[in-house]
Design a protein around this motif. Structure first.
Motif, PDB file in Angstrom:
ATOM      1  N   GLY A  43      -0.592   4.670  -3.979  1.00 39.40           N
ATOM      2  CA  GLY A  43      -0.994   6.050  -4.248  1.00 39.40           C
ATOM      3  C   GLY A  43      -1.314   6.305  -5.705  1.00 39.40           C
ATOM      4  O   GLY A  43      -1.455   7.446  -6.116  1.00 39.40           O
ATOM      5  N   ASN A  44      -1.400   5.218  -6.515  1.00 38.44           N
ATOM      6  CA  ASN A  44      -1.765   5.383  -7.916  1.00 38.44           C
ATOM      7  C   ASN A  44      -0.803   6.288  -8.681  1.00 38.44           C
ATOM      8  O   ASN A  44      -1.178   7.017  -9.575  1.00 38.44           O
ATOM      9  CB  ASN A  44      -3.190   5.942  -8.024  1.00 38.44           C
ATOM     10  CG  ASN A  44      -3.849   5.531  -9.329  1.00 38.44           C
ATOM     11  OD1 ASN A  44      -3.652   4.415  -9.788  1.00 38.44           O
ATOM     12  ND2 ASN A  44      -4.625   6.430  -9.902  1.00 38.44           N
ATOM     13  N   SER A  45       0.502   6.257  -8.313  1.00 36.44           N
ATOM     14  CA  SER A  45       1.492   7.113  -8.959  1.00 36.44           C
ATOM     15  C   SER A  45       2.062   6.407 -10.182  1.00 36.44           C
ATOM     16  O   SER A  45       2.147   5.179 -10.239  1.00 36.44           O
ATOM     17  CB  SER A  45       2.620   7.443  -7.986  1.00 36.44           C
ATOM     18  OG  SER A  45       3.229   6.250  -7.533  1.00 36.44           O
ATOM     19  N   LEU A  46       2.450   7.194 -11.184  1.00 35.66           N
ATOM     20  CA  LEU A  46       3.004   6.638 -12.412  1.00 35.66           C
ATOM     21  C   LEU A  46       4.455   6.229 -12.212  1.00 35.66           C
ATOM     22  O   LEU A  46       5.267   7.013 -11.712  1.00 35.66           O
ATOM     23  CB  LEU A  46       2.914   7.668 -13.543  1.00 35.66           C
ATOM     24  CG  LEU A  46       1.508   7.919 -14.112  1.00 35.66           C
ATOM     25  CD1 LEU A  46       1.486   9.228 -14.883  1.00 35.66           C
ATOM     26  CD2 LEU A  46       1.074   6.765 -15.005  1.00 35.66           C
ATOM     27  N   VAL A  47       4.787   4.982 -12.602  1.00 38.02           N
ATOM     28  CA  VAL A  47       6.149   4.473 -12.473  1.00 38.02           C
ATOM     29  C   VAL A  47       6.515   3.700 -13.723  1.00 38.02           C
ATOM     30  O   VAL A  47       5.658   3.316 -14.517  1.00 38.02           O
ATOM     31  CB  VAL A  47       6.295   3.551 -11.235  1.00 38.02           C
ATOM     32  CG1 VAL A  47       6.052   4.314  -9.949  1.00 38.02           C
ATOM     33  CG2 VAL A  47       5.341   2.361 -11.341  1.00 38.02           C
TER      34      VAL A  47
END
Length: 524
Positions: free
Chosen positions: A74-78
């Motif tokens: 989901g292209n989420s920042l981690v």
């Protein structure tokens, strides 16, 4: 026999290159020439197809640390490991990554974004006026603080220096060429540490940062020798943490002094240095003799009391700031800041507002006065400073360096030398001014700035305590006025240059006229 395959897709997440990867099938190692990452390396972040396309070796000496693919759906920042930096380190600095970018939070509340692998163009709203990571390390939390040139290097250095129960603060500059506002904001913070260790590239930008730190903290600035490694992250990816620690412990106190040797050094000096650069004065007579206010040395204006030295200073300061586009710093030890501000406003308005009574007499409103002062002082182009009377010589040098380094001043005006001598005590006055003169000259040459000083003389023309600074000066300007003259003659001052090291021309420079109504000075 192994094969070296080239022009392959990069296996590392965040790179995106389709043809910059090279892979050796026998050694099972590779490198991407776009993101500059070695394959394999500790903590690397791979695409899910990478190990199938580019099989990894199994020996311990070939695989520093078995990499794992960190899902980022989901292209989420981690807080994802990257280029050898672990998830724990990323979490400590609160740096987050997705498939296309990495976000670095700064203490000022803004974020710096790195579009992977190395594009910083998308940074609208980012303010480069603080040090990355400084919010994580309280003032004076350790004896040493390390500064790197980039955020990845800061996290890499911190990771390699961690352990042993000690706090090792590591911060990063917001850019390779930090502005004066940043240095102003962080100088107090950095001064709370005993040593400031610089871990930057040995290039022009790195040397400029070292020089700036030296000017602000001459006794605290240390620099690491990276040897064969470019930066801290290069050490980390090469699994050279021990070598980095050794270089860190071996950091040497930095000094701008050095040798000029070989054709390259001499040619660099010729093409980069600007000897005796100048800005024209407001007086044609002065310009004819010395071309202008000269940088790279000290100009001394000497005269008896009552000859208009301070008026000359004011005219010169205003002209440099408003007509020549220069930045000026002023040390006026015998007047209040409000007097200095009103004097500059008088030149801006061409009306005498030197006192509240003058302002009222000539009908100048407070609003108009405020606008005039604001226009002269905006963007810190005219600044004034004070010195510590307990240590006037050392503090003068410190404040001059600060004015040039932080505010970018081209010229510094000191009014007057004898006051510094008196503050130093009569017994040590001459020695103190001698030391100050030598150190100011060295600084002028190194930073290409001009320092203009007032020196009082007695009726016979002899200076008190400041003879040594006259000897160090590149230009001497002498003022003479007949304070017993009648009529308009009393408003005229004769100007003569008696020493002119850069351009050799000495002699009369004409006259200056003081207008008693407007209090303005001009060449005639």
């Amino acid at each position: 026999m192994g094969t070296n395959k080239t022009r392959l897709p990069c296996p590392f997440q965040g790179c995106g290159s389709s043809d910059a990867f090279s892979y050796e099938t026998e050694k099972r190692i590779g490198k991407c020439f776009s993101c500059d990452q070695n394959y394999p390396h500790k903590g690397m972040l791979l695409h899910d197809w990478a190990e199938k396309e580019y099989p990894l070796g199994s020996s311990d000496d070939m695989i520093v640390n078995k990499p794992s693919v960190v899902p980022n759906a989901g292209n989420s920042l981690v807080h994802a490991p990257y280029r050898g930096i672990t998830e724990a380190t990323m979490r400590f600095y609160n740096v987050k990554t997705d498939d296309v970018k990495q976000v670095y939070p700064y203490p000022n509340g803004t974020n710096k974004t790195r579009v992977l692998p190395k594009n910083f163009d998308n940074n609208v709203g980012f303010k480069s006026d603080s040090l990355f990571g400084s919010n994580l390390f309280p003032v004076g939390c350790s004896k040493k603080i390390t500064i790197t040139e980039g955020e990845l290097d800061a996290m890499s250095a911190y990771q390699m220096l961690s352990g042993g129960g000690y706090i090792n603060p590591v911060v990063s500059l917001p850019s390779a060429n930090p502005n004066g506002r940043m240095w102003e904001n962080v100088s107090g913070y950095l001064d709370s540490f005993d040593q400031i260790i610089l871990s930057t590239d040995n290039d022009k930008s790195g040397r400029k940062v070292a020089e700036t730190l030296f000017d602000l903290f001459p006794d605290k600035t240390y620099i690491m020798d990276h040897g064969i490694h470019k930066d801290a992250n290069d050490f980390l990816q090469a699994n050279a943490g021990r070598a980095y620690k050794s270089a860190w412990w071996s950091a040497k106190r930095w000094s701008p002094a050095g040798f000029t040797a070989g054709a390259d050094d001499w040619l660099k000096a010729v093409h980069e240095e600007k000897p005796y650069e100048y800005a024209p004065t407001f007086s044609d007579g002065l310009n004819d003799r010395m071309r202008g206010w000269i940088k790279g040395g000290i100009t001394v204006i000497k005269a008896p009391a009552g000859t208009g030295k301070t008026s000359l200073f004011r005219a010169a300061q205003y002209d440099l700031v408003m007509n020549k586009g220069m930045r000026v710093g002023a040390l006026h030890m015998e007047e209040l800041k409000s007097t200095t501000a009103r004097g500059m406003a008088t030149y801006h308005l061409r009306t005498n507002v030197n006192t509240q009574e003058d302002q009222e007499f000539y009908g100048v409103s407070n609003e108009k006065l405020d606008v005039a002062i604001s226009e002269v002082a905006e963007d810190n182009k005219f600044v004034a400073f004070e010195v510590n009377p307990q240590d006037p010589v050392e503090d003068t040098l410190k404040q001059v360096k600060y004015a040039v380094t932080v505010y970018g001043c081209d010229y510094i005006f000191v009014d007057h030398l004898q006051r510094l001598a008196y503050l130093s005590g009569v017994e040590g006055a001459t020695a103190a001014l001698t030391e100050l003169g030598v150190r100011l000259v060295e600084f002028c040459k190194r930073k290409n700035v001009g320092i203009i000083c007032i020196s009082h003389v007695n009726e016979s023309g002899a200076t008190k305590y400041a003879k040594s600074i006259e000897e160090e000066a590149i230009v001497l300007i002498e003022l003479k006025r007949d304070i017993k003259a009648e009529g308009d003659e009393i408003n005229h001052t004769d100007v003569e240059i008696t020493k002119n090291r850069p351009y050799r021309s000495t002699g009369s420079c004409g006259r200056l006229r003081y207008d008693p109504e407007t209090t303005l000075l001009k060449g005639v």
